[in-house]
Design an enzyme around this catalytic site. Sequence first.
Site, PDB file in Angstrom:
ATOM      1  N   LYS A  30     -29.789  61.524  71.163  1.00  0.00           N
ATOM      2  CA  LYS A  30     -28.305  61.662  70.276  1.00  0.00           C
ATOM      3  C   LYS A  30     -27.119  61.368  71.264  1.00  0.00           C
ATOM      4  CE  LYS A  30     -27.412  66.711  70.574  1.00  0.00           C
ATOM      5  NZ  LYS A  30     -26.181  66.889  71.452  1.00  0.00           N
TER       6      LYS A  30
ATOM      7  N   LYS B 160     -34.282  84.952  64.526  1.00  0.00           N
ATOM      8  CA  LYS B 160     -34.446  84.700  65.868  1.00  0.00           C
ATOM      9  C   LYS B 160     -33.782  86.048  66.699  1.00  0.00           C
ATOM     10  CE  LYS B 160     -33.833  80.434  67.825  1.00  0.00           C
ATOM     11  NZ  LYS B 160     -32.950  79.263  68.374  1.00  0.00           N
TER      12      LYS B 160
ATOM     13  N   CYS C 211     -31.416  65.694  73.529  1.00  0.00           N
ATOM     14  CA  CYS C 211     -30.289  65.183  74.251  1.00  0.00           C
ATOM     15  C   CYS C 211     -29.903  63.616  74.279  1.00  0.00           C
ATOM     16  CB  CYS C 211     -29.967  65.676  75.827  1.00  0.00           C
ATOM     17  SG  CYS C 211     -29.727  67.617  75.247  1.00  0.00           S
TER      18      CYS C 211
ATOM     19  N   GLY D  50     -42.771  54.176  80.849  1.00  0.00           N
ATOM     20  CA  GLY D  50     -43.336  54.841  79.756  1.00  0.00           C
ATOM     21  C   GLY D  50     -42.896  54.770  78.449  1.00  0.00           C
TER      22      GLY D  50
ATOM     23  N   ARG E 112     -38.154  67.592  69.530  1.00  0.00           N
ATOM     24  CA  ARG E 112     -36.899  67.032  68.733  1.00  0.00           C
ATOM     25  C   ARG E 112     -37.058  65.697  69.547  1.00  0.00           C
ATOM     26  NH1 ARG E 112     -32.244  71.243  69.552  1.00  0.00           N
ATOM     27  NH2 ARG E 112     -33.337  71.778  71.402  1.00  0.00           N
TER      28      ARG E 112
ATOM     29  N   ASN F  44     -25.767  61.695  80.820  1.00  0.00           N
ATOM     30  CA  ASN F  44     -26.939  61.339  80.110  1.00  0.00           C
ATOM     31  C   ASN F  44     -27.147  59.905  79.751  1.00  0.00           C
ATOM     32  OD1 ASN F  44     -27.518  63.992  80.193  1.00  0.00           O
ATOM     33  ND2 ASN F  44     -27.412  64.537  77.790  1.00  0.00           N
TER      34      ASN F  44
ATOM     35  N   THR G  90     -22.595  70.054  73.762  1.00  0.00           N
ATOM     36  CA  THR G  90     -22.435  68.484  74.119  1.00  0.00           C
ATOM     37  C   THR G  90     -21.465  67.893  72.922  1.00  0.00           C
ATOM     38  OG1 THR G  90     -24.166  68.382  75.313  1.00  0.00           O
ATOM     39  CG2 THR G  90     -23.251  66.302  74.576  1.00  0.00           C
TER      40      THR G  90
ATOM     41  N   PHE H  60     -36.030  59.126  87.639  1.00  0.00           N
ATOM     42  CA  PHE H  60     -35.750  58.434  86.482  1.00  0.00           C
ATOM     43  C   PHE H  60     -35.978  56.795  86.384  1.00  0.00           C
ATOM     44  CE2 PHE H  60     -34.083  61.602  83.303  1.00  0.00           C
ATOM     45  CZ  PHE H  60     -33.616  62.629  84.142  1.00  0.00           C
TER      46      PHE H  60
ATOM     47  N   THR I 218     -25.292  70.436  68.065  1.00  0.00           N
ATOM     48  CA  THR I 218     -24.333  69.104  67.573  1.00  0.00           C
ATOM     49  C   THR I 218     -25.325  67.932  67.292  1.00  0.00           C
ATOM     50  OG1 THR I 218     -24.078  68.867  70.003  1.00  0.00           O
ATOM     51  CG2 THR I 218     -22.252  69.965  69.089  1.00  0.00           C
TER      52      THR I 218
HETATM   53  N1  LIG Z   1     -31.358  71.666  74.901  1.00  0.00           N
HETATM   54  C1  LIG Z   1     -30.832  71.051  76.073  1.00  0.00           C
HETATM   55  O1  LIG Z   1     -31.447  70.836  77.024  1.00  0.00           O
HETATM   56  C2  LIG Z   1     -29.371  70.814  76.451  1.00  0.00           C
HETATM   57  C3  LIG Z   1     -28.880  70.647  77.531  1.00  0.00           C
HETATM   58  C4  LIG Z   1     -27.501  70.396  77.836  1.00  0.00           C
HETATM   59  C5  LIG Z   1     -26.860  70.606  76.448  1.00  0.00           C
HETATM   60  N2  LIG Z   1     -27.126  70.620  75.492  1.00  0.00           N
HETATM   61  C6  LIG Z   1     -26.125  70.943  74.356  1.00  0.00           C
HETATM   62  O2  LIG Z   1     -26.207  72.161  73.761  1.00  0.00           O
HETATM   63  C7  LIG Z   1     -25.972  72.561  72.399  1.00  0.00           C
HETATM   64  C8  LIG Z   1     -27.085  73.324  71.960  1.00  0.00           C
HETATM   65  O3  LIG Z   1     -28.312  72.890  72.136  1.00  0.00           O
HETATM   66  P1  LIG Z   1     -29.770  73.656  72.158  1.00  0.00           P
HETATM   67  O4  LIG Z   1     -30.822  72.565  72.627  1.00  0.00           O
HETATM   68  O5  LIG Z   1     -29.442  74.952  72.912  1.00  0.00           O
HETATM   69  O6  LIG Z   1     -29.742  73.909  70.561  1.00  0.00           O
HETATM   70  P2  LIG Z   1     -30.741  75.032  69.791  1.00  0.00           P
HETATM   71  O7  LIG Z   1     -30.917  74.328  68.414  1.00  0.00           O
HETATM   72  O8  LIG Z   1     -32.061  75.304  70.688  1.00  0.00           O
HETATM   73  O9  LIG Z   1     -30.082  76.293  69.694  1.00  0.00           O
HETATM   74  C9  LIG Z   1     -28.655  76.457  69.005  1.00  0.00           C
HETATM   75  C10 LIG Z   1     -28.570  77.868  68.354  1.00  0.00           C
HETATM   76  O10 LIG Z   1     -27.496  78.012  67.766  1.00  0.00           O
HETATM   77  C11 LIG Z   1     -27.581  78.806  66.435  1.00  0.00           C
HETATM   78  N3  LIG Z   1     -26.377  78.420  65.488  1.00  0.00           N
HETATM   79  C12 LIG Z   1     -26.342  77.443  64.680  1.00  0.00           C
HETATM   80  N4  LIG Z   1     -25.315  77.613  63.991  1.00  0.00           N
HETATM   81  C13 LIG Z   1     -24.677  78.672  64.369  1.00  0.00           C
HETATM   82  C14 LIG Z   1     -23.348  79.355  63.961  1.00  0.00           C
HETATM   83  N5  LIG Z   1     -22.302  78.985  63.164  1.00  0.00           N
HETATM   84  N6  LIG Z   1     -23.329  80.651  64.903  1.00  0.00           N
HETATM   85  C15 LIG Z   1     -24.004  81.101  65.642  1.00  0.00           C
HETATM   86  N7  LIG Z   1     -25.186  80.596  66.006  1.00  0.00           N
HETATM   87  C16 LIG Z   1     -25.474  79.146  65.469  1.00  0.00           C
HETATM   88  C17 LIG Z   1     -28.828  78.258  66.153  1.00  0.00           C
HETATM   89  O11 LIG Z   1     -29.515  79.132  65.126  1.00  0.00           O
HETATM   90  C18 LIG Z   1     -29.809  78.017  67.291  1.00  0.00           C
HETATM   91  O12 LIG Z   1     -30.464  79.175  67.618  1.00  0.00           O
HETATM   92  C19 LIG Z   1     -26.001  71.125  71.845  1.00  0.00           C
HETATM   93  O13 LIG Z   1     -24.664  70.534  72.048  1.00  0.00           O
HETATM   94  C20 LIG Z   1     -26.752  70.177  72.888  1.00  0.00           C
HETATM   95  O14 LIG Z   1     -26.627  68.903  72.962  1.00  0.00           O
HETATM   96  C21 LIG Z   1     -28.619  70.880  75.099  1.00  0.00           C
END
Ligand SMILES: NC(=O)c1ccc[n+]([C@@H]2O[C@H](COP(=O)([O-])OP(=O)(O)OC[C@H]3O[C@@H](n4cnc5c(N)ncnc54)[C@H](O)[C@@H]3O)[C@@H](O)[C@H]2O)c1
Length: 436
Positions: A269, A35, A266, A259, A334, A214, A121, A255, A86
Site C-alpha cells: 500500500k 478488541k 505496508c 522469493g 494482509r 518502505n 503512515t 532485503f 490508512t
Molecule cells: N503494521 C505495521 O507493521 C506498520 C508499521 C509501520 C506503520 N504502520 C502504519 O500504522 C497505521 C496503523 O497500522 P496497523 O497495522 O497498526 O493497523 P491495524 O488495523 O492493526 O490497527 C488499527 C486499529 O485502529 C482502530 N481504528 C480504526 N478506526 C478508528 C477510529 N476512528 N478510532 C479509534 N480506533 C480506530 C481499528 O479498530 C484497529 O484496531 C497504518 O497507517 C500503517 O500503515 C503499520
Amino acid sequence: MNICVIGSGYVGLVTGACFAEFGMQVVCADVDADKVASLESGEIPIYEPGLDDLVERNVRQGRLSFTTATPEAVRNSLVVFIAVPTPPRPDGATDLGAVEAVAREIGESLNGYKVIVTKSTVPVGTSRRVRDLIQEELDAAGKAAAFGIASNPEFLREGAAIQDFMRPDRVVIGADDDASLGILRDLYRPLFLNETPFVITNIATSELTKYAANSFLATKISFINEMANLCERVGADVQLLARGIGLDGRIGPKFLHAGPGFGGACFPKDTRSAAHFAREVGESLEIIEAVIRVNQEQRARMVDKIAGALGDDLTGATIAVLGLSFKPETDDMRDAPAVDIIRGLQARGAHVRAFDPVAMPRAGELLPDVTLCKDAYEACQNADALVLVTEWNQFRMLDVERVRKLLRRPVLIDLRNVYEPGSLREAGFDYVSVGR
Ligand SMILES: NC(=O)c1ccc[n+]([C@@H]2O[C@H](COP(=O)([O-])OP(=O)(O)OC[C@H]3O[C@@H](n4cnc5c(N)ncnc54)[C@H](O)[C@@H]3O)[C@@H](O)[C@H]2O)c1
C-alpha cells in the site's frame, strides 16, 4: 506524562505498551469494542512475540489501560498519537477516512494544550489536514484551545515490533513549533539516553521519509526478484549473486532474498500510495511504479513455477502450502503473497491443503475453499506437491523423508530458497526454487 494512542492495532498497541514500559501513563483507545473488551480481559488480539507479557505487566502495574471512550482519553492526555489504519483505495490513493474521523473527534474533545502526533503512515500534507480539521471543530463549537501537531512515523517490523520500538535504528520527528518538539523529545528521552539517532525535521520531510524508506526496501526486493528471474534463464544462482553484491558495504545484505515478492499491510500500500500522491503533485516515481509492477508479476510467476513443476496442468491436483502469513512471526495476512498464489492455483483447478503456525484463524476467513491442516505433515498427505511460501523456522528442518512418503509425487517447490538443492535432489525430490 499522560498519553493516549488512538487505534490499538499492530502499531498502536505496541506503541502504547512500550511507552507504558518507559513509565508513561498510557490509554489505548479503539472503536472496536470487542478488541477493547478482549484487551481488558488480558487477551491480545494479534500475534506479536513478547507483546502479551509487556501488556500484562504494564496493565498490572497500572500504567496501561484500554477504552472505547476516545474523547475522555484525549481530554486526559498531553500527547495524542493517531495510529489508525490508512488502507489503500482501488486507485492506490490512501483512504484517510479513519485519520480524519479521529482528527474531528480530537477537535471536539480538546480541553487545553496538547500535541497531536500522526503515527499512521500518511501522504504528505495529512498532518496539516489533521490540524485544519481540529481547528474547524474548535471554531464550530466556538471554543479556543492551543495545540501543536507533529509527525512521528513508525518503522517497526511485525514479528520484531517490541525490539524495533525499544531499540530503533532511528526516530524521525517532524514538527513546526518548538513546544511540540520539546514535549516529544521529553517523551522519547529513554531512547535519547540509549543514543538512538534522532532525525528532527519539518512535517513534510517526516511524512515522506516513511514512504521513502518502505519504497527503498521494496525496491531491493523487486530488484533481487528480477535478478532471480534472469538467473533462471542464464544458469546463475541468485543466492550467491545476492551474497556477491550484499557484501559490498554500499549495498548491504538485507532485503536481497529472492522469493514470491513483498506483501503485508505496508509495502504494497505504501509504494502505491507514494506513486499516487507523487502523480497528484505532477511528479512521476518511475522506479517505484516499476517496483510495484515487478512485485505483482512475481506472484503470477510463482503460480506458473508451481504449475510448471507439475507439467503445467493443475486440474484436479492437490497442492500442500506451508506458511500463509505475509512473513514469519506474524499472523498478519494482509496482502500476503500466499493468498494470491493459492487463488491462482485454485483458478487453475488445483485443490489446496495448507498450514501456518499462527495465521490459521485468519486464513479460514480469507480462503474458505482451502483445507486447513493441523501441521505441515498433515498438509502433505496425498498432495501432488509441497510449496513452501512463508519461511517460518519450523519449516526449515522438515523431516524430508517423511514428507516424501506422504506426498503422492515427490515435488517440492521452495519459494524461499530455504533448502539446499543438491541434498533435496539426493533425497529423491523434484526440487524447484527461485533463481537457482
Ligand atoms: N503494521 C505495521 O507493521 C506498520 C508499521 C509501520 C506503520 N504502520 C502504519 O500504522 C497505521 C496503523 O497500522 P496497523 O497495522 O497498526 O493497523 P491495524 O488495523 O492493526 O490497527 C488499527 C486499529 O485502529 C482502530 N481504528 C480504526 N478506526 C478508528 C477510529 N476512528 N478510532 C479509534 N480506533 C480506530 C481499528 O479498530 C484497529 O484496531 C497504518 O497507517 C500503517 O500503515 C503499520
